[in-house]
Design a protein around this motif. Structure first.
Motif, PDB file in Angstrom:
ATOM      1  N   GLN A 203      42.072   1.556  -3.030  1.00  0.00           N
ATOM      2  CA  GLN A 203      42.268   1.369  -1.594  1.00  0.00           C
ATOM      3  C   GLN A 203      41.042   1.820  -0.811  1.00  0.00           C
ATOM      4  OE1 GLN A 203      45.917   3.615  -0.967  1.00  0.00           O
ATOM      5  NE2 GLN A 203      47.083   1.726  -0.660  1.00  0.00           N
ATOM      6  N   ILE A 204      40.540   3.003  -1.135  1.00  0.00           N
ATOM      7  CA  ILE A 204      39.431   3.539  -0.351  1.00  0.00           C
ATOM      8  C   ILE A 204      38.153   2.746  -0.622  1.00  0.00           C
ATOM      9  CG2 ILE A 204      38.441   5.312  -1.888  1.00  0.00           C
ATOM     10  CD1 ILE A 204      39.411   5.790   1.809  1.00  0.00           C
ATOM     11  N   ASN A 205      37.984   2.297  -1.870  1.00  0.00           N
ATOM     12  CA  ASN A 205      36.802   1.485  -2.174  1.00  0.00           C
ATOM     13  C   ASN A 205      36.826   0.171  -1.404  1.00  0.00           C
ATOM     14  OD1 ASN A 205      35.557   3.274  -3.898  1.00  0.00           O
ATOM     15  ND2 ASN A 205      36.423   2.394  -5.759  1.00  0.00           N
ATOM     16  N   ALA A 206      38.012  -0.429  -1.281  1.00  0.00           N
ATOM     17  CA  ALA A 206      38.129  -1.680  -0.528  1.00  0.00           C
ATOM     18  C   ALA A 206      37.788  -1.459   0.942  1.00  0.00           C
ATOM     19  CB  ALA A 206      39.534  -2.247  -0.668  1.00  0.00           C
ATOM     20  N   ILE A 207      38.250  -0.345   1.500  1.00  0.00           N
ATOM     21  CA  ILE A 207      37.968  -0.032   2.904  1.00  0.00           C
ATOM     22  C   ILE A 207      36.475   0.210   3.102  1.00  0.00           C
ATOM     23  CG2 ILE A 207      38.309   1.696   4.725  1.00  0.00           C
ATOM     24  CD1 ILE A 207      41.163   2.077   3.540  1.00  0.00           C
ATOM     25  N   VAL A 208      35.891   1.026   2.224  1.00  0.00           N
ATOM     26  CA  VAL A 208      34.472   1.341   2.341  1.00  0.00           C
ATOM     27  C   VAL A 208      33.630   0.074   2.189  1.00  0.00           C
ATOM     28  CG1 VAL A 208      32.555   2.543   1.210  1.00  0.00           C
ATOM     29  CG2 VAL A 208      34.692   3.749   1.660  1.00  0.00           C
ATOM     30  N   SER A 209      34.023  -0.804   1.281  1.00  0.00           N
ATOM     31  CA  SER A 209      33.279  -2.062   1.105  1.00  0.00           C
ATOM     32  C   SER A 209      33.306  -2.892   2.378  1.00  0.00           C
ATOM     33  CB  SER A 209      33.853  -2.860  -0.061  1.00  0.00           C
ATOM     34  OG  SER A 209      33.632  -2.198  -1.289  1.00  0.00           O
ATOM     35  N   ARG A 210      34.461  -2.960   3.015  1.00  0.00           N
ATOM     36  CA  ARG A 210      34.565  -3.739   4.260  1.00  0.00           C
ATOM     37  C   ARG A 210      33.722  -3.120   5.362  1.00  0.00           C
ATOM     38  NH1 ARG A 210      40.891  -4.811   5.120  1.00  0.00           N
ATOM     39  NH2 ARG A 210      40.120  -5.609   7.116  1.00  0.00           N
ATOM     40  N   ILE A 211      33.688  -1.783   5.423  1.00  0.00           N
ATOM     41  CA  ILE A 211      32.883  -1.114   6.446  1.00  0.00           C
ATOM     42  C   ILE A 211      31.399  -1.360   6.204  1.00  0.00           C
ATOM     43  CG2 ILE A 211      32.183   1.134   7.379  1.00  0.00           C
ATOM     44  CD1 ILE A 211      35.047   2.117   6.731  1.00  0.00           C
ATOM     45  N   THR A 212      30.959  -1.198   4.956  1.00  0.00           N
ATOM     46  CA  THR A 212      29.531  -1.299   4.658  1.00  0.00           C
ATOM     47  C   THR A 212      29.031  -2.740   4.680  1.00  0.00           C
ATOM     48  OG1 THR A 212      30.044  -1.289   2.280  1.00  0.00           O
ATOM     49  CG2 THR A 212      29.498   0.819   3.305  1.00  0.00           C
ATOM     50  N   GLU A 213      29.906  -3.696   4.354  1.00  0.00           N
ATOM     51  CA  GLU A 213      29.485  -5.093   4.336  1.00  0.00           C
ATOM     52  C   GLU A 213      29.567  -5.748   5.711  1.00  0.00           C
ATOM     53  OE1 GLU A 213      31.922  -6.893   1.369  1.00  0.00           O
ATOM     54  OE2 GLU A 213      31.081  -5.664  -0.265  1.00  0.00           O
ATOM     55  N   ASN A 214      30.302  -5.125   6.619  1.00  0.00           N
ATOM     56  CA  ASN A 214      30.460  -5.679   7.970  1.00  0.00           C
ATOM     57  C   ASN A 214      30.262  -4.564   8.993  1.00  0.00           C
ATOM     58  OD1 ASN A 214      31.697  -8.504   7.201  1.00  0.00           O
ATOM     59  ND2 ASN A 214      32.885  -7.000   6.049  1.00  0.00           N
ATOM     60  N   VAL A 215      29.033  -4.060   9.081  1.00  0.00           N
ATOM     61  CA  VAL A 215      28.793  -2.863   9.888  1.00  0.00           C
ATOM     62  C   VAL A 215      29.077  -3.090  11.367  1.00  0.00           C
ATOM     63  CG1 VAL A 215      27.144  -1.792   8.323  1.00  0.00           C
ATOM     64  CG2 VAL A 215      26.337  -3.425  10.023  1.00  0.00           C
ATOM     65  N   ALA A 216      28.949  -4.314  11.833  1.00  0.00           N
ATOM     66  CA  ALA A 216      29.174  -4.576  13.253  1.00  0.00           C
ATOM     67  C   ALA A 216      30.644  -4.825  13.572  1.00  0.00           C
ATOM     68  CB  ALA A 216      28.345  -5.781  13.700  1.00  0.00           C
ATOM     69  N   GLN A 217      31.481  -4.887  12.553  1.00  0.00           N
ATOM     70  CA  GLN A 217      32.901  -5.137  12.767  1.00  0.00           C
ATOM     71  C   GLN A 217      33.541  -3.945  13.465  1.00  0.00           C
ATOM     72  OE1 GLN A 217      34.942  -5.985   9.136  1.00  0.00           O
ATOM     73  NE2 GLN A 217      36.857  -6.560  10.108  1.00  0.00           N
ATOM     74  N   SER A 218      34.450  -4.199  14.377  1.00  0.00           N
ATOM     75  CA  SER A 218      35.022  -3.120  15.180  1.00  0.00           C
ATOM     76  C   SER A 218      36.405  -2.706  14.696  1.00  0.00           C
ATOM     77  CB  SER A 218      35.098  -3.545  16.653  1.00  0.00           C
ATOM     78  OG  SER A 218      35.865  -4.739  16.787  1.00  0.00           O
ATOM     79  N   MET A 219      36.627  -2.693  13.395  1.00  0.00           N
ATOM     80  CA  MET A 219      37.905  -2.214  12.850  1.00  0.00           C
ATOM     81  C   MET A 219      38.062  -0.723  13.142  1.00  0.00           C
ATOM     82  SD  MET A 219      39.781  -4.516  11.050  1.00  0.00           S
ATOM     83  CE  MET A 219      40.582  -3.639   9.713  1.00  0.00           C
ATOM     84  N   THR A 220      39.209  -0.338  13.639  1.00  0.00           N
ATOM     85  CA  THR A 220      39.480   1.063  13.938  1.00  0.00           C
ATOM     86  C   THR A 220      40.296   1.689  12.820  1.00  0.00           C
ATOM     87  OG1 THR A 220      41.567   0.620  15.059  1.00  0.00           O
ATOM     88  CG2 THR A 220      39.542   0.486  16.385  1.00  0.00           C
ATOM     89  N   ALA A 221      40.410   3.011  12.870  1.00  0.00           N
ATOM     90  CA  ALA A 221      41.263   3.698  11.906  1.00  0.00           C
ATOM     91  C   ALA A 221      42.696   3.202  12.033  1.00  0.00           C
ATOM     92  CB  ALA A 221      41.195   5.206  12.142  1.00  0.00           C
ATOM     93  N   GLY A 222      43.132   2.906  13.260  1.00  0.00           N
ATOM     94  CA  GLY A 222      44.478   2.392  13.467  1.00  0.00           C
ATOM     95  C   GLY A 222      44.685   1.032  12.812  1.00  0.00           C
ATOM     96  N   ASP A 223      43.643   0.194  12.834  1.00  0.00           N
ATOM     97  CA  ASP A 223      43.743  -1.122  12.193  1.00  0.00           C
ATOM     98  C   ASP A 223      43.951  -0.986  10.688  1.00  0.00           C
ATOM     99  OD1 ASP A 223      43.308  -2.441  14.627  1.00  0.00           O
ATOM    100  OD2 ASP A 223      41.128  -2.418  14.366  1.00  0.00           O
ATOM    101  N   PHE A 224      43.160  -0.124  10.065  1.00  0.00           N
ATOM    102  CA  PHE A 224      43.309   0.069   8.623  1.00  0.00           C
ATOM    103  C   PHE A 224      44.638   0.743   8.296  1.00  0.00           C
ATOM    104  CE2 PHE A 224      38.562  -0.261   8.384  1.00  0.00           C
ATOM    105  CZ  PHE A 224      38.520  -1.298   7.471  1.00  0.00           C
ATOM    106  N   ALA A 225      45.053   1.684   9.134  1.00  0.00           N
ATOM    107  CA  ALA A 225      46.336   2.349   8.909  1.00  0.00           C
ATOM    108  C   ALA A 225      47.474   1.344   8.911  1.00  0.00           C
ATOM    109  CB  ALA A 225      46.557   3.419   9.972  1.00  0.00           C
ATOM    110  N   ALA A 226      47.437   0.415   9.869  1.00  0.00           N
ATOM    111  CA  ALA A 226      48.490  -0.604   9.949  1.00  0.00           C
ATOM    112  C   ALA A 226      48.486  -1.485   8.708  1.00  0.00           C
ATOM    113  CB  ALA A 226      48.288  -1.454  11.208  1.00  0.00           C
ATOM    114  N   GLU A 227      47.312  -1.858   8.219  1.00  0.00           N
ATOM    115  CA  GLU A 227      47.223  -2.684   7.012  1.00  0.00           C
ATOM    116  C   GLU A 227      47.833  -1.986   5.807  1.00  0.00           C
ATOM    117  OE1 GLU A 227      43.447  -4.220   5.970  1.00  0.00           O
ATOM    118  OE2 GLU A 227      43.096  -5.226   7.891  1.00  0.00           O
ATOM    119  N   LEU A 228      47.657  -0.660   5.731  1.00  0.00           N
ATOM    120  CA  LEU A 228      48.150   0.102   4.585  1.00  0.00           C
ATOM    121  C   LEU A 228      49.566   0.618   4.789  1.00  0.00           C
ATOM    122  CD1 LEU A 228      44.939   2.193   3.758  1.00  0.00           C
ATOM    123  CD2 LEU A 228      45.772   0.151   2.588  1.00  0.00           C
ATOM    124  N   GLY A 229      50.146   0.334   5.951  1.00  0.00           N
ATOM    125  CA  GLY A 229      51.495   0.810   6.228  1.00  0.00           C
ATOM    126  C   GLY A 229      51.567   2.311   6.423  1.00  0.00           C
TER     127      GLY A 229
END
Length: 319
Positions: A203-229
Motif C-alpha cells: 500500500q505505501i509503495n503504491a502511494i509513494v510511487s504515485r507521489i513521486t511519479e506525479n509530483v504536481a498532482q494535488s492529492m491530499t492525505a484525505g484523498d488517499f485515506a478515502a481510497e484506503l477506507g
C-alpha cells in the motif's frame, strides 16, 4: 585514455556514464581481468576521474586528503579528510577539491566498487548476506558515514591486498561493519523506513510511487485515506509510521528533490520549475526549498554548476 569532454549546453548537465572502457589502469583502476565483482581504486586530484558521472556499480568513496565540495545526486555539501560515502548504482556524484597545491595531490580518494547482482543472488542461498540489503537500499540515495574513516582505511587496504576468496572475505567484513554503523545520514532524496507487513508495504509503495511519479498532482492525505477506507487521522499515523515523515513533509521533500533535478538538468526558469513540481506560489516554494536545502533555488543552481569542476564549471557559467 581519453574521457569525453563536457561542453556548454544542456547535454553537459547530464552525468557521464562510466563503463569498463573508461577504466584504464593508468588512472588507478585494477585491470578487469584480475578482479571479480569487487574492484579497488585510488587516485589523486586533479584527475579525469573527478567529474560529474555515474556507473552501474555501488561505490564506497573515502577522502584521505584535501577539502572541497561534494555533489551526490541532488545533495551539495562540504568534504574533508575522513569523509566516507556509499553511492548506489547510477547515482551521479563528484568531489571537487578547492585547496589543492599547484603540483596536485598524489592520493586523495580510496574507492571500492562492487556490483549488486552477485550479492542479491547469493543472499537467496546464504541468509546471512541478507543483512546487507537494507544498507544497499539506503545507498540508492547516498549514505555518509561519520567516524568511520580510520576503520574504513584499514578495511580498504585489506581488500586491496587480497585476491580471490580472501578479497571476498575482507570485503564482507567491511560491509558487515558498514551495515551495523549507526552514525550516518542519507544525502539525496527521501528514504522509506519499511512497514509492518507485506500488505502495508504494498500500500505505501503504491502511494509513494504515485507521489513521486506525479509530483504536481494535488492529492491530499484525505484523498488517499478515502481510497484506503481509512479516516484521515489513521492514514496520517499509518503514513508516518511507514515513511518517518508526515504526509505533507514527504510530499514537499519529493517536490523539492524533483526541483533539484530540474535545476541541475535543465535551463527552465525557477518560476516555471516551482509550478512544474506542484507548488502554487513562488514564495512558498522558495521557503520550503531553503528549509530543506539551506539555500535558495537560484543559489542551488549556481552551486550545482561547479559539480563538473574546472573548465566545465566555467563553461556552465557562460550559459
Amino acid at each position: 585514455m581519453a574521457f569525453s569532454s563536457i561542453s556548454a549546453g544542456k547535454r553537459a548537465r547530464q552525468p557521464e556514464l562510466e563503463a569498463d572502457y573508461n577504466r584504464s589502469p593508468a588512472l588507478g583502476y585494477e585491470p578487469s581481468a584480475e578482479v571479480g565483482f569487487i574492484r579497488c581504486l585510488d587516485h589523486g586530484f586533479p584527475t579525469p576521474l573527478a567529474r560529474w558521472h555515474c556507473h552501474d556499480e555501488y561505490e564506497l568513496h573515502m577522502i584521505v586528503a584535501t577539502s572541497g565540495k561534494a555533489f551526490v545526486g541532488d545533495w551539495i555539501g562540504p568534504f574533508e579528510p575522513g569523509h566516507v560515502v556509499l553511492c548506489g548504482p547510477r547515482l551521479p556524484h563528484n568531489w571537487i577539491s578547492t585547496d589543492v597545491p599547484e603540483e596536485g595531490i598524489e592520493k586523495r580518494d580510496l574507492v571500492i566498487q562492487f556490483l549488486h547482482a552477485p550479492i542479491e543472488n547469493a543472499s537467496r542461498l546464504i541468509p546471512e548476506l541478507g543483512e546487507l540489503m537494507p544498507l544497499l537500499e539506503r545507498a540508492r540515495h547516498g549514505v555518509e558515514f561519520f567516524g568511520f574513516a580510520e576503520a574504513g582505511e584499514r578495511h580498504w587496504h585489506r581488500v586491496k591486498a587480497a585476491k580471490g576468496m580472501r578479497r571476498l572475505t575482507a570485503f564482507i567484513d567491511l560491509m558487515a561493519d558498514l551495515a551495523r554503523w549507526n552514525d550516518y545520514r542519507l544525502l539525496s532524496s527521501v528514504q522509506m523506513q519499511g512497514a509492518d507487513n507485506d500488505a502495508e508495504l504494498d500500500q505505501i509503495n503504491a502511494i509513494v510511487s504515485r507521489i513521486t511519479e506525479n509530483v504536481a498532482q494535488s492529492m491530499t492525505a484525505g484523498d488517499f485515506a478515502a481510497e484506503l477506507g481509512m479516516s484521515e487521522s489513521r492514514f496520517s499515523r499509518f503514513f508516518r509510521r511507514a515513511t518517518g515523515n508526515t504526509y505533507t513533509d514527504f510530499v514537499n521533500q519529493v517536490r523539492i528533490n524533483r526541483a533539484c533535478q530540474l535545476l541541475m538538468g535543465t535551463d527552465r526558469y525557477v518560476t516555471n520549475i516551482c509550478y512544474d513540481v506542484g507548488f502554487n506560489n513562488v514564495a512558498n516554494f522558495n521557503r520550503r526549498f531553503r528549509e530543506l536545502k539551506g539555500l535558495t533555488p537560484t543559489e542551488f543552481r549556481r552551486q550545482a554548476e561547479s559539480r563538473f569542476g574546472g573548465s566545465a564549471a566555467e563553461a556552465a557559467k557562460g550559459r
